[in-house]
Scaffold this active site. Structure first.
Site, PDB file in Angstrom:
ATOM      1  N   GLY A  81     -43.379  20.843 -34.979  1.00 24.68           N
ATOM      2  CA  GLY A  81     -44.547  20.061 -34.584  1.00 24.68           C
ATOM      3  C   GLY A  81     -45.346  20.653 -33.435  1.00 24.68           C
ATOM      4  N   ASN A 123     -40.873  16.754 -45.291  1.00 29.33           N
ATOM      5  CA  ASN A 123     -40.205  15.724 -44.493  1.00 29.33           C
ATOM      6  C   ASN A 123     -41.289  14.876 -43.848  1.00 29.33           C
ATOM      7  OD1 ASN A 123     -38.768  14.231 -42.648  1.00 29.33           O
ATOM      8  ND2 ASN A 123     -38.205  15.975 -41.336  1.00 29.33           N
ATOM      9  N   SER A 155     -43.371  24.091 -38.011  1.00 28.68           N
ATOM     10  CA  SER A 155     -44.790  24.500 -38.039  1.00 28.68           C
ATOM     11  C   SER A 155     -45.139  25.427 -39.202  1.00 28.68           C
ATOM     12  CB  SER A 155     -45.199  25.121 -36.696  1.00 28.68           C
ATOM     13  OG  SER A 155     -45.058  24.167 -35.658  1.00 28.68           O
TER      14      SER A 155
HETATM   15  P1  PGA Z   1     -43.214  20.482 -38.698  1.00 28.58           P
HETATM   16  O1  PGA Z   1     -41.798  19.752 -38.875  1.00 28.58           O
HETATM   17  O2  PGA Z   1     -43.482  21.222 -39.981  1.00 28.58           O
HETATM   18  O3  PGA Z   1     -44.194  19.366 -38.455  1.00 28.58           O
HETATM   19  O4  PGA Z   1     -43.077  21.410 -37.538  1.00 28.58           O
HETATM   20  C1  PGA Z   1     -40.758  20.360 -39.577  1.00 28.58           C
HETATM   21  C2  PGA Z   1     -39.534  19.487 -39.550  1.00 28.58           C
HETATM   22  O5  PGA Z   1     -39.251  18.881 -38.514  1.00 28.58           O
HETATM   23  O6  PGA Z   1     -38.817  19.387 -40.553  1.00 28.58           O
END
Ligand code: PGA
Length: 247
Positions: A169, A10, A208
């Site tokens: 995130g 994503n 994450s």
């Molecule tokens: P992240 O985001 O891997 O950066 O934590 C995952 C998501 O929001 O789909």
């Protein structure tokens, strides 16, 4: 039988045309790792170019409108996304639920519209940190799932992504025992909602996920793949996750 793993990147609001080379590099890795399904959801401005340049790679969208057409300034219909080259869409991501006040009913309507257009849907659910701390995580997520759940659901077009909001995130991931508990609860809710065929609906973990923790997370029962944000932006970061899923 375990489901085939599914890894989706994503890109959120990241990526200009210069980053199409990263999608090409990721598609090349995916083509060599035949043990898993892989896709990227770039910003909508890159969908057509990415799909055209990588015809065998699954390009998706990050959202859509539930109506076929009409007076919805700035929105995109499923037909527009499909024409651009998307074969599925993420729906109800927590950032949209929070920033655009998307409700479960909105997500359900969007999923039904995506299906009517012949596209796949990845419906996101997840609890906030306050909800987890209050011991409400499973209730919140299973109710969200039930209320967002589209009519006519089947595993050939529907995927669920469990994404704890506090893990997105942040570099924080839940204990694998908590992931296992939640994915089992989602699996049970799917059985209740759709009966036969529910075992084949893939349940992704998101929040994450990276090259260091992917193997452990993907080994958790009922974790059928990952929805990956930050670590999907380059082949160097995404490649190890794809490899962990494919082997
Ligand atoms: P992240 O985001 O891997 O950066 O934590 C995952 C998501 O929001 O789909």
């Amino acid at each position: 039988m375990a489901n085939r793993k599914y890894i989706v990147g994503n890109w959120k609001m990241n990526g200009l045309h210069a980053q199409l080379t990263d999608i090409a590099d990721i598609a090349a890795i995916a083509a060599n790792q035949k043990g898993a399904d892989v896709g990227i959801c770039p910003p909508v401005t890159l969908i057509a170019a990415a799909a055209e340049a990588n015809p065998d790679f699954a390009i998706g969208a990050q959202d859509c409108h539930s109506s076929e057409s009409g007076a919805h300034t700035g929105c995109l219909s499923t037909a527009m996304l499909k024409e651009a080259g998307a074969s599925y869409s993420i729906l109800g991501h927590s950032e949209r639920r929070a920033d655009q006040q998307e409700s479960d009913a909105d997500v359900k309507a969007k999923a039904e519209s995506v299906h009517a257009a012949g596209l796949g849907a990845i419906i996101c659910v997840g609890e906030t940190e306050e909800e987890r701390d209050a011991g409400q995580a499973i209730d919140i997520v299973t109710v969200q799932l039930a209320r967002s759940f589209p009519a006519g659901a089947s595993a050939d077009w529907l995927t669920i992504a469990y994404e704890p909001v506090w893990a997105i995130g942040t570099g924080r991931v839940p204990e694998t025992s908590d992931v296992a508990e939640m994915h089992a609860a989602i699996r049970a809710k799917l059985a209740e909602l759709m009966g036969q065929g529910s075992d084949a609906v893939r349940i992704l973990y998101g929040g994450s996920m990276n090259g260091n923790n992917a193997e452990e997370l993907l080994a958790v029962p009922n974790v059928d793949g990952g929805l990956v944000g930050g670590a999907s932006l380059t082949a160097a970061k995404f490649g190890p996750i794809i490899e962990a899923a494919a082997t």
